[in-house]
Design an enzyme around this catalytic site. Structure first.
Site, PDB file in Angstrom:
ATOM      1  N   LYS A  56      45.346  39.608  34.253  1.00 22.65           N
ATOM      2  CA  LYS A  56      45.057  38.468  35.135  1.00 22.65           C
ATOM      3  C   LYS A  56      45.576  37.200  34.474  1.00 22.65           C
ATOM      4  O   LYS A  56      45.297  36.938  33.299  1.00 22.65           O
ATOM      5  CB  LYS A  56      43.547  38.385  35.359  1.00 22.65           C
ATOM      6  CG  LYS A  56      43.126  37.368  36.406  1.00 22.65           C
ATOM      7  CD  LYS A  56      41.613  37.430  36.610  1.00 22.65           C
ATOM      8  CE  LYS A  56      41.161  36.432  37.659  1.00 22.65           C
ATOM      9  NZ  LYS A  56      39.683  36.463  37.836  1.00 22.65           N
ATOM     10  N   HIS A  78      45.058  34.025  35.600  1.00 25.84           N
ATOM     11  CA  HIS A  78      44.306  32.825  35.931  1.00 25.84           C
ATOM     12  C   HIS A  78      42.820  33.099  35.661  1.00 25.84           C
ATOM     13  O   HIS A  78      42.437  34.224  35.328  1.00 25.84           O
ATOM     14  CB  HIS A  78      44.507  32.445  37.401  1.00 25.84           C
ATOM     15  CG  HIS A  78      44.059  33.499  38.368  1.00 25.84           C
ATOM     16  ND1 HIS A  78      44.809  34.619  38.654  1.00 25.84           N
ATOM     17  CD2 HIS A  78      42.902  33.635  39.077  1.00 25.84           C
ATOM     18  CE1 HIS A  78      44.170  35.382  39.527  1.00 25.84           C
ATOM     19  NE2 HIS A  78      43.013  34.811  39.790  1.00 25.84           N
TER      20      HIS A  78
END
Length: 237
Positions: A117, A119
């Site tokens: 991921k 963010h």
């Protein structure tokens, strides 16, 4: 399916649930190895609440049983490799805390993302941080061992210490020979992981358990086909 005296009660109950829930099927199935197997086990089919309860109970009782052995696996975190391992790990942690809260209610779970991921909190791992922690991997089966090696690599990269692997089924089946000759003695994928990483690999059931648990239940043809399959593809380890 009638209960068997050859398996411990929790193993017999798990085998019964797997068959009645259609998770363990008998017939003719082509595997990734191109072998034709007389049985097929798909832990992804434990999606119904009663079946998820059955498999998490079996995982938990296998862990508890190991805990009273002469060489118990001590762990802080149960890790479930994406994707099938995710519900297995989380449900097992919950069941352990239910069965023995004094010992297990502070145990944690983690799992990985297929893609990092980029963010928010970011990273590859969801759940408890792995750094400095003893990690037990829980998954469905070991086929070639590729997914387990990837999981071990991710855990170690995060600073975790892999102390063992627990799977639902050990097929007791040798790896395909590079020559393609099925008569060549070969180890199993589980045996190779034990040797390569020096860690224990436990299972709820083995192929021998399935064969023994079905005897006397009127499925002699299925038993015979599994015994023949085992004789042909039995691992050397």
């Amino acid at each position: 399916m009638a209960a068997t005296t050859k398996l411990s009660p929790y193993k017999a109950e798990f085998l019964k649930a797997a068959i009645e829930g259609g998770v363990l099927k008998f017939g003719s199935f082509e595997l990734k190895s191109k072998r034709t197997s007389p049985y097929f086990f798909n832990a992804g089919d434990f999606y119904r609440a009663d079946l998820l309860r059955a498999i998490s109970t079996a995982y938990a009782k296998t862990i508890i049983e190991n805990g009273s052995s002469s060489s118990p696996i001590e762990f802080d975190i149960i890790f479930g490799p994406a994707y099938k391992g995710i519900p297995l790990a989380t449900a097992t942690v919950d069941k352990l805390a239910d069965l023995d809260p004094e010992k297990y209610e502070k145990k944690c779970y983690s799992f990985d993302r297929k893609e990092a991921k980029d963010h928010g909190e970011g990273g590859n791992i969801v759940g408890a941080p792995l750094k400095g922690k003893r990690v037990l991997i829980v998954d469905d089966v070991v086929t070639a061992g590729t997914a387990k090696r990837e999981a071990i690599g991710k855990i170690r990269k995060e600073g975790g210490i892999v102390v063992g692997i627990l799977v639902a089924l050990d097929r007791m089946e040798k790896l395909p020979a590079p020559s393609g000759d099925d008569s060549t003695p070969m180890p199993s994928a589980i045996g190779e992981i034990r040797k390569e990483y020096g860690i224990p690999v436990l299972s709820i059931l083995t192929l021998d358990d399935i064969i023994g648990g079905l005897k006397g239940t009127g499925v002699d043809d299925d038993i015979k086909r599994m015994e023949e399959y085992k004789a042909k593809y039995k691992a050397s380890d």
